[in-house]
Scaffold this motif. Structure first.
Motif, mmCIF file in Angstrom:
data_model
loop_
_atom_site.group_PDB
_atom_site.id
_atom_site.type_symbol
_atom_site.label_atom_id
_atom_site.label_comp_id
_atom_site.label_asym_id
_atom_site.label_seq_id
_atom_site.Cartn_x
_atom_site.Cartn_y
_atom_site.Cartn_z
ATOM 1 N N ASN A 1 -21.976 0.090 10.967
ATOM 2 C CA ASN A 1 -22.858 -0.775 10.194
ATOM 3 C C ASN A 1 -23.887 -1.376 11.153
ATOM 4 O O ASN A 1 -23.734 -1.317 12.377
ATOM 5 C CB ASN A 1 -22.067 -1.870 9.467
ATOM 6 C CG ASN A 1 -21.307 -2.783 10.424
ATOM 7 O OD1 ASN A 1 -20.833 -2.373 11.476
ATOM 8 N ND2 ASN A 1 -21.160 -4.043 10.044
ATOM 9 N N TYR B 1 -26.549 4.621 12.931
ATOM 10 C CA TYR B 1 -26.416 3.649 11.846
ATOM 11 C C TYR B 1 -26.824 4.341 10.548
ATOM 12 O O TYR B 1 -28.022 4.484 10.262
ATOM 13 C CB TYR B 1 -27.325 2.439 12.090
ATOM 14 C CG TYR B 1 -27.086 1.772 13.422
ATOM 15 C CD1 TYR B 1 -25.886 1.121 13.693
ATOM 16 C CD2 TYR B 1 -28.059 1.803 14.425
ATOM 17 C CE1 TYR B 1 -25.659 0.518 14.915
ATOM 18 C CE2 TYR B 1 -27.847 1.205 15.650
ATOM 19 C CZ TYR B 1 -26.649 0.565 15.888
ATOM 20 O OH TYR B 1 -26.438 -0.026 17.111
ATOM 21 N N GLU C 1 -27.024 3.361 7.629
ATOM 22 C CA GLU C 1 -27.870 2.552 6.747
ATOM 23 C C GLU C 1 -29.353 2.742 7.071
ATOM 24 O O GLU C 1 -30.209 2.467 6.245
ATOM 25 C CB GLU C 1 -27.515 1.076 6.887
ATOM 26 C CG GLU C 1 -26.154 0.706 6.353
ATOM 27 C CD GLU C 1 -25.795 -0.725 6.697
ATOM 28 O OE1 GLU C 1 -25.975 -1.608 5.829
ATOM 29 O OE2 GLU C 1 -25.333 -0.963 7.832
ATOM 30 N N SER D 1 -29.183 -4.670 8.140
ATOM 31 C CA SER D 1 -28.992 -5.398 6.882
ATOM 32 C C SER D 1 -29.480 -6.825 7.087
ATOM 33 O O SER D 1 -29.028 -7.523 7.989
ATOM 34 C CB SER D 1 -27.509 -5.402 6.492
ATOM 35 O OG SER D 1 -27.282 -6.265 5.399
ATOM 36 N N LEU E 1 -23.572 -4.211 2.919
ATOM 37 C CA LEU E 1 -23.531 -2.867 3.493
ATOM 38 C C LEU E 1 -24.291 -1.927 2.574
ATOM 39 O O LEU E 1 -23.911 -1.719 1.415
ATOM 40 C CB LEU E 1 -22.085 -2.395 3.647
ATOM 41 C CG LEU E 1 -21.897 -1.025 4.315
ATOM 42 C CD1 LEU E 1 -22.322 -1.075 5.779
ATOM 43 C CD2 LEU E 1 -20.436 -0.571 4.199
ATOM 44 N N MET F 1 -19.143 5.658 4.822
ATOM 45 C CA MET F 1 -19.561 4.293 4.521
ATOM 46 C C MET F 1 -18.408 3.467 3.958
ATOM 47 O O MET F 1 -18.306 2.258 4.239
ATOM 48 C CB MET F 1 -20.727 4.306 3.538
ATOM 49 C CG MET F 1 -21.998 4.963 4.073
ATOM 50 S SD MET F 1 -22.533 4.355 5.698
ATOM 51 C CE MET F 1 -22.900 2.633 5.316
ATOM 52 N N SER G 1 -15.682 -3.605 8.289
ATOM 53 C CA SER G 1 -16.608 -4.741 8.427
ATOM 54 C C SER G 1 -16.394 -5.819 7.370
ATOM 55 O O SER G 1 -16.821 -6.963 7.558
ATOM 56 C CB SER G 1 -18.059 -4.245 8.349
ATOM 57 O OG SER G 1 -18.373 -3.795 7.040
ATOM 58 N N GLN H 1 -17.827 -5.978 4.498
ATOM 59 C CA GLN H 1 -19.084 -6.294 3.811
ATOM 60 C C GLN H 1 -19.060 -5.877 2.350
ATOM 61 O O GLN H 1 -18.406 -4.903 1.978
ATOM 62 C CB GLN H 1 -20.249 -5.592 4.511
ATOM 63 C CG GLN H 1 -20.565 -6.114 5.896
ATOM 64 C CD GLN H 1 -21.527 -5.199 6.617
ATOM 65 O OE1 GLN H 1 -21.127 -4.188 7.191
ATOM 66 N NE2 GLN H 1 -22.808 -5.540 6.589
#
Length: 221
Positions: A38, A115, A117, A121, A126, A199, A206, A208
């Motif tokens: 993340n 990463y 993502e 963020s 997430l 993910m 995490s 999230q």
């Protein structure tokens, strides 16, 4: 330069910030591996190499490598010493070439950090992963170790130039390996499914809340 920095920086950083590290045994000592994390802070690309004993290669925006004068020299050597490679994120062709760069890193038996993502963020959630991570795993055969970072957004908040004292934890999950489960599955669907699995594993580490959408890069990112 990497040997020098990795000899000096991790012991000092660990003594000052005392990061809590879990599951480090999931990272193989040698051979190609993808560390999929993340992304909460600019400091993430320094925190992971600090706690992982082996070299981890990340991509960093090319601006860090092109500065002039003494400050440019310091920046270039710092990021090169951390094992980072430049990429022009505003050039679509260069962004695509970065996947080839990652495959070359994995082909040398090294560890590559990514990463999924795509960018940090800004609200703590997430975001949905982009499928480049699955492409790397399926093409290289390297296992994916999910990584969950907590607290790095306090270590170096967005807009802050220097790190602060903050409690940080880094959790490594069980490696995700691609076998024959995607044989006969259309490549796009296979990459999407594998990325979602990665993910989900990151989110479990995490803690999230999933955003359910992609994260667009902010203008000042």
């Amino acid at each position: 330069m990497y040997r020098v920095l990795h000899t000096v920086v991790p012991p000092v950083a660990k003594a000052v910030w005392r990061p809590e590290v879990r599951g480090l045994h999931h990272v193989p000592d040698s051979g190609p591996v993808i560390l999929a994390s993340n992304h909460r802070s600019f400091a993430d690309s320094m925190v992971i190499p600090i706690v992982v004993p082996r070299k981890v290669v990340f991509l960093a925006k090319s601006d860090y490598f092109t500065g002039t004068g003494f400050s440019g020299w310091i920046s270039r050597n710092w990021f090169e010493g951390l094992g980072m490679l430049p990429v022009d994120r505003d050039d679509q062709a260069a962004a695509m070439n970065s996947l080839q760069t990652a495959l070359e890193v994995l082909g040398r038996g090294e560890a590559f950090g990514i990463y999924p993502e795509g960018t940090r963020s800004r609200d703590g959630r997430l975001y949905r992963g982009r499928t480049g991570v699955a492409h790397l795993a399926m093409t290289s055969g390297a296992p994916v170790v999910p990584v969950g970072l907590v607290g790095t957004e306090e270590l170096q908040p967005i807009g802050s130039r220097f790190p602060k004292l903050a409690k940080v934890s880094v959790s490594f999950g069980e490696p995700i390996r691609v076998g024959g489960e995607y044989e006969g599955v259309p490549s796009g669907r296979a990459r999407r499914d594998l990325t979602d699995r990665i993910m989900t594993a990151i989110g479990e580490l995490s803690g999230q809340e999933p955003a359910g959408v992609y994260n667009d890069r902010a203008p000042d990112a």
